[in-house]
Enzyme design. Structure first.
Site, PDB file in Angstrom:
ATOM      1  N   HIS A 228       0.857  -1.126  -0.085  1.00  0.00           N
ATOM      2  CA  HIS A 228      -0.031   0.226  -0.137  1.00  0.00           C
ATOM      3  C   HIS A 228       0.797   1.288  -0.204  1.00  0.00           C
ATOM      4  O   HIS A 228       0.325   2.502   0.074  1.00  0.00           O
ATOM      5  CB  HIS A 228      -0.907   0.144   1.221  1.00  0.00           C
ATOM      6  CG  HIS A 228      -2.001   0.872   1.208  1.00  0.00           C
ATOM      7  ND1 HIS A 228      -2.343   1.831   2.149  1.00  0.00           N
ATOM      8  CD2 HIS A 228      -3.081   1.391   0.412  1.00  0.00           C
ATOM      9  CE1 HIS A 228      -3.428   2.516   1.815  1.00  0.00           C
ATOM     10  NE2 HIS A 228      -3.815   2.075   0.870  1.00  0.00           N
ATOM     11  N   LYS A 230       3.294   4.479  -1.195  1.00  0.00           N
ATOM     12  CA  LYS A 230       3.510   5.404  -2.357  1.00  0.00           C
ATOM     13  C   LYS A 230       4.856   6.113  -1.996  1.00  0.00           C
ATOM     14  O   LYS A 230       4.668   6.857  -1.242  1.00  0.00           O
ATOM     15  CB  LYS A 230       2.392   6.345  -2.460  1.00  0.00           C
ATOM     16  CG  LYS A 230       1.057   5.568  -2.581  1.00  0.00           C
ATOM     17  CD  LYS A 230       0.206   5.510  -1.486  1.00  0.00           C
ATOM     18  CE  LYS A 230      -1.259   4.880  -1.832  1.00  0.00           C
ATOM     19  NZ  LYS A 230      -1.727   4.423  -0.425  1.00  0.00           N
ATOM     20  N   ASP A 235      17.677   9.956  -7.352  1.00  0.00           N
ATOM     21  CA  ASP A 235      19.182   9.982  -7.200  1.00  0.00           C
ATOM     22  C   ASP A 235      19.592   9.974  -5.665  1.00  0.00           C
ATOM     23  O   ASP A 235      20.392  10.304  -5.267  1.00  0.00           O
ATOM     24  CB  ASP A 235      19.693  11.402  -7.642  1.00  0.00           C
ATOM     25  CG  ASP A 235      19.489  11.451  -9.281  1.00  0.00           C
ATOM     26  OD1 ASP A 235      19.267  10.230  -9.975  1.00  0.00           O
ATOM     27  OD2 ASP A 235      19.638  12.690  -9.855  1.00  0.00           O
ATOM     28  N   HIS A 407      -8.964  11.817   1.641  1.00  0.00           N
ATOM     29  CA  HIS A 407      -7.914  10.433   1.583  1.00  0.00           C
ATOM     30  C   HIS A 407      -6.881  10.831   2.500  1.00  0.00           C
ATOM     31  O   HIS A 407      -5.855   9.779   2.388  1.00  0.00           O
ATOM     32  CB  HIS A 407      -7.860   9.965   0.062  1.00  0.00           C
ATOM     33  CG  HIS A 407      -7.324   8.946  -0.201  1.00  0.00           C
ATOM     34  ND1 HIS A 407      -6.014   8.557  -0.523  1.00  0.00           N
ATOM     35  CD2 HIS A 407      -7.899   7.594  -0.241  1.00  0.00           C
ATOM     36  CE1 HIS A 407      -5.684   7.451  -0.737  1.00  0.00           C
ATOM     37  NE2 HIS A 407      -6.972   6.508  -0.387  1.00  0.00           N
ATOM     38  N   LYS A 409      -3.822  10.895   5.147  1.00  0.00           N
ATOM     39  CA  LYS A 409      -3.495   9.726   6.231  1.00  0.00           C
ATOM     40  C   LYS A 409      -2.457  10.845   7.140  1.00  0.00           C
ATOM     41  O   LYS A 409      -1.236  10.727   6.858  1.00  0.00           O
ATOM     42  CB  LYS A 409      -2.947   8.685   5.872  1.00  0.00           C
ATOM     43  CG  LYS A 409      -3.925   7.849   4.804  1.00  0.00           C
ATOM     44  CD  LYS A 409      -3.175   7.735   3.485  1.00  0.00           C
ATOM     45  CE  LYS A 409      -4.038   6.900   2.505  1.00  0.00           C
ATOM     46  NZ  LYS A 409      -5.239   6.373   2.674  1.00  0.00           N
ATOM     47  N   ASP A 414       0.598  18.687  18.787  1.00  0.00           N
ATOM     48  CA  ASP A 414       1.160  19.789  19.489  1.00  0.00           C
ATOM     49  C   ASP A 414       1.804  20.766  18.657  1.00  0.00           C
ATOM     50  O   ASP A 414       2.768  21.580  18.886  1.00  0.00           O
ATOM     51  CB  ASP A 414       2.329  19.348  20.713  1.00  0.00           C
ATOM     52  CG  ASP A 414       1.470  18.695  21.725  1.00  0.00           C
ATOM     53  OD1 ASP A 414       0.155  18.788  21.920  1.00  0.00           O
ATOM     54  OD2 ASP A 414       2.205  18.105  22.713  1.00  0.00           O
TER      55      ASP A 414
END
Length: 489
Positions: A228, A230, A235, A407, A409, A414
Site C-alpha cells: 500500500h 507510495k 538520485d 483520503h 492520512k 502539539d
C-alpha cells in the site's frame, strides 16, 4: 452395482455432516492455535459458523497466516542482521541526534528513540521537507524531480493508473531510461492490474518493472497482503511519501466530479537513505533483478545541509515483529500535551488506538478527528461510524468532511510532530499491508498541516454526542452490524 451405488449414496446423505464437522473443528482449532487478537478470532469463527462452506472459502483465501508471512519475517530478520553492524557504527551519531531532538520537542522525541531502538529507521536531522496538498501540488513537483534525475528513479506505488497523469509520467520515464538513467518500478499487482500489460514495452524501453505479488489462482490465498506504499526516490537525495497514488482522480481539475483531498510530503536530505533501503528490500522481495546499493544510490551529507527538519520513518508489513506504525502513533499520542489532529479515510481503530485517543481527550488534550462524510466503501464507512460514540463521550471532536473524499492520512501533535504517510487508522494498515509513514519534526510543516486542518474544518460538519444520539436507530443498527466485520476489514 446399482444397489451398491445406492447404499453409498445413502451413507453419504446420512453422514455427510461428519467430515464437514471435522473440517470445521480443524479450522477453529487452527484459528485458536494462531493466537490471534480475541476479537479477530471471534469474528472469523462467526464467519465460518454463519456462512457454511462460503465461510471456509473466505477464511482460506483471506484469513490464514500463509507461508508468505514467514517469507516477510525472514526478510525482516535478514535485514536486521545486515543493518546491525551499520547500526552499531552509527549509534553515537544517532544518540547525539536524539539529544538534539529532546531539546527541541521534549518527550515527543520518544517516537524517534523507539524507531531507532527497534532498528526501523534512524533519526535524521537537517533535511528539507515540503507539504504537498492534493495532486495539484504533488505531481508538478514529482515530474520536475523526475526530469532532473541523473542516476536513478525508483517508484513504489499501490495504484499507478494508465490515465493522463499516469501516461505522462510513463512517457517521461521512457525518455529518462533512453538517456541512461536507471528506472525501476515496483507496483502492487492488485492495485495496478493494467500496468502489467505494458511489461514487455517497459523491457524494450529499458525500464525495470516488477509487479508486487501477482494474484493468480495458485496465489489467491496470498492476495490479502498488499503493498500500500507510495514512494518515489530520485538520485538518492529527493523522495516523495504520502497518500497520493499515480492517478487523475487526485487532481481536482474538473475531469472528475468528486473532489479528492489528500496529502504527501517531499523530503530532501539524508533521511532518503532509509527509504532507499526499504525500496531495495521490497524490490528483491518482488523478484526484481538484483542490484547493489553503491555510490549514487545513497545521499552523502553536503557541506551545507538541506534544511533543519528532523525526519524518521515507520515501516510495517505482515512480517513485522510488531505493528510499528501503530506503535509509533501511540507513543506520540501518549506524549501529547496540547493538541492532536488526525485525518483518515477509514477509521477502524485497534483497541489500543481508541483507548489512547480517549485518554488523551479525557486528560485535557484537544483531540480532533476528521473522516469523510461519504466514504468509497459502504461497509467500512458504517463500521467506522460505530467507533465514534465512545470517543465523542470522552471529549474527542469529530468532523465529517463534506467537500469530497478525504483520503489524507496525517497526524499533527502539539504543532511539533507530524505523521504523513500511507497508513489508514484501521486494522488492515496496522497489521496486514506494507505501509510507511514519514514522521517529521519541522515547525513550518507542522504549522502548514495545522492550517490545512483548520481550512478543511470549514468544509466539514462537527458532530456532537447529542447529534450522534439523534441518528435513526436503523443507521445505528447498520453501524453495529458492519462493526462485526471490523476485525476482518
Amino acid at each position: 452395482m446399482t444397489q451398491t451405488l445406492h447404499q453409498i449414496g445413502t451413507f453419504i446423505y446420512q453422514w455427510y455432516w461428519l467430515p464437514l464437522l471435522l473440517v470445521y473443528l480443524a479450522i477453529m482449532v487452527t484459528i485458536l492455535i494462531e493466537n490471534r487478537n480475541p476479537s479477530k478470532t471471534i469474528a472469523w469463527i462467526m464467519v465460518i459458523v454463519f456462512l457454511p462452506v462460503i465461510g471456509i472459502a473466505i477464511y482460506y483465501f483471506f484469513g490464514q497466516k500463509f507461508k508468505k508471512v514467514q517469507t516477510f519475517r525472514s526478510q525482516n530478520q535478514e535485514r536486521h542482521i545486515r543493518l546491525l553492524r551499520v547500526w552499531d557504527r552509527l549509534n553515537p551519531i544517532m544518540d547525539d541526534n536524539i539529544q538534539t531532538l529532546k531539546q527541541a520537542i521534549g518527550p515527543l522525541s520518544r517516537v524517534f528513540t523507539f524507531l531507532k531502538n527497534q532498528r526501523i529507521a534512524p533519526p535524521s536531522l537537517y533535511n528539507q521537507v515540503a507539504l504537498l496538498v492534493n495532486g495539484e501540488q504533488k505531481f508538478p513537483e514529482l515530474i520536475d524531480a523526475i526530469r532532473k534525475a541523473q542516476h536513478h528513479i525508483h517508484l513504489e506505488y499501490y495504484i499507478f493508473d494508465c490515465d493522463d497523469i499516469g501516461n505522462a509520467i510513463l512517457s517521461l520515464l521512457e525518455q529518462k531510461a533512453s538517456a541512461g538513467v536507471i528506472v525501476r518500478m515496483v507496483v502492487d499487482a492488485f492495485g495496478s492490474p493494467k500496468l502489467r500489460r505494458r511489461q514487455k514495452r517497459f523491457a524494450e524501453m529499458g525500464i525495470q518493472f516488477v509487479p508486487f505479488m501477482p494474484v493468480g489462482f495458485a496465489s489467491l490465498a496470498d492476495s490479502n497482503y498488499r503493498n500500500h506504499r507510495k514512494i518515489a526516490i530520485m538520485d538518492g537525495h529527493t523522495a516523495f511519501v504520502g497518500g497520493i497514488n499515480i492517478s487523475d482522480r487526485y487532481i481536482n481539475n474538473g475531469k472528475h466530479t468528486l473532489f479528492w483531498r489528500d496529502t504527501a510530503v517531499k523530503i530532501q536530505g539524508e533521511a532518503v537513505n532509509m527509504l532507499q533501503t526499504q525500496f531495495w528490500m521490497n524490490w528483491h522481495l518482488a523478484g526484481g533483478e538484483a542490484f547493489r546499493l553503491r555510490d549514487g544510490y545513497f545521499h552523502t551529507a553536503p557541506i551545507r545541509p538541506f534544511g533543519r527538519a528532523a525526519v524518521t520513518f515507520a515501516f510495517s508489513d505482515p512480517g513485522s515483529v510488531g505493528p510499528f506504525n501503530m506503535e509509533a502513533m501511540l507513543i506520540g499520542i501518549a506524549e501529547a500535551e496540547v493538541s492532536i489532529q488526525l485525518c483518515t479515510p477509514y477509521f477502524i481503530p485497534s483497541d489500543e488506538l481508541s483507548t489512547a485517543l480517549k485518554l488523551a481527550a479525557a486528560s485535557g488534550v484537544k483531540v480532533e478527528l476528521m473522516l469523510p462524510s461519504q466514504s468509497d466503501t459502504f461497509i467500512v464507512q458504517h463500521a467506522s461510524f460505530s467507533f465514534l460514540k465512545p470517543l465523542l463521550e470522552r471529549g474527542v471532536s469529530v468532523y465529517l468532511y463534506e467537500k469530497g473524499l478525504l483520503h489524507a492520512k496525517t497526524i499533527c501533535i502539539d504543532g511539533k510532530l507530524a505523521y504523513v504517510g500511507t497508513v489508514n487508522l484501521d486494522i488492515r494498515s496496522f497489521y496486514i499491508n506494507f505501509e510507511v509513514s514519514a514522521i517529521v519534526s519541522d515547525d513550518v510543516l507542522c504549522q502548514q498541516l495545522q492550517a490545512q486542518f483548520e481550512a478543511d474544518k470549514l468544509d466539514s460538519t462537527c458532530i456532537t454526542i447529542g447529534d450522534w444520539r439523534k441518528r435513526p436507530r436503523w443507521k445505528r443498527g447498520l453501524d453495529s452490524v458492519c462493526r462485526l466485520l471490523a476485525p476482518l476489514l
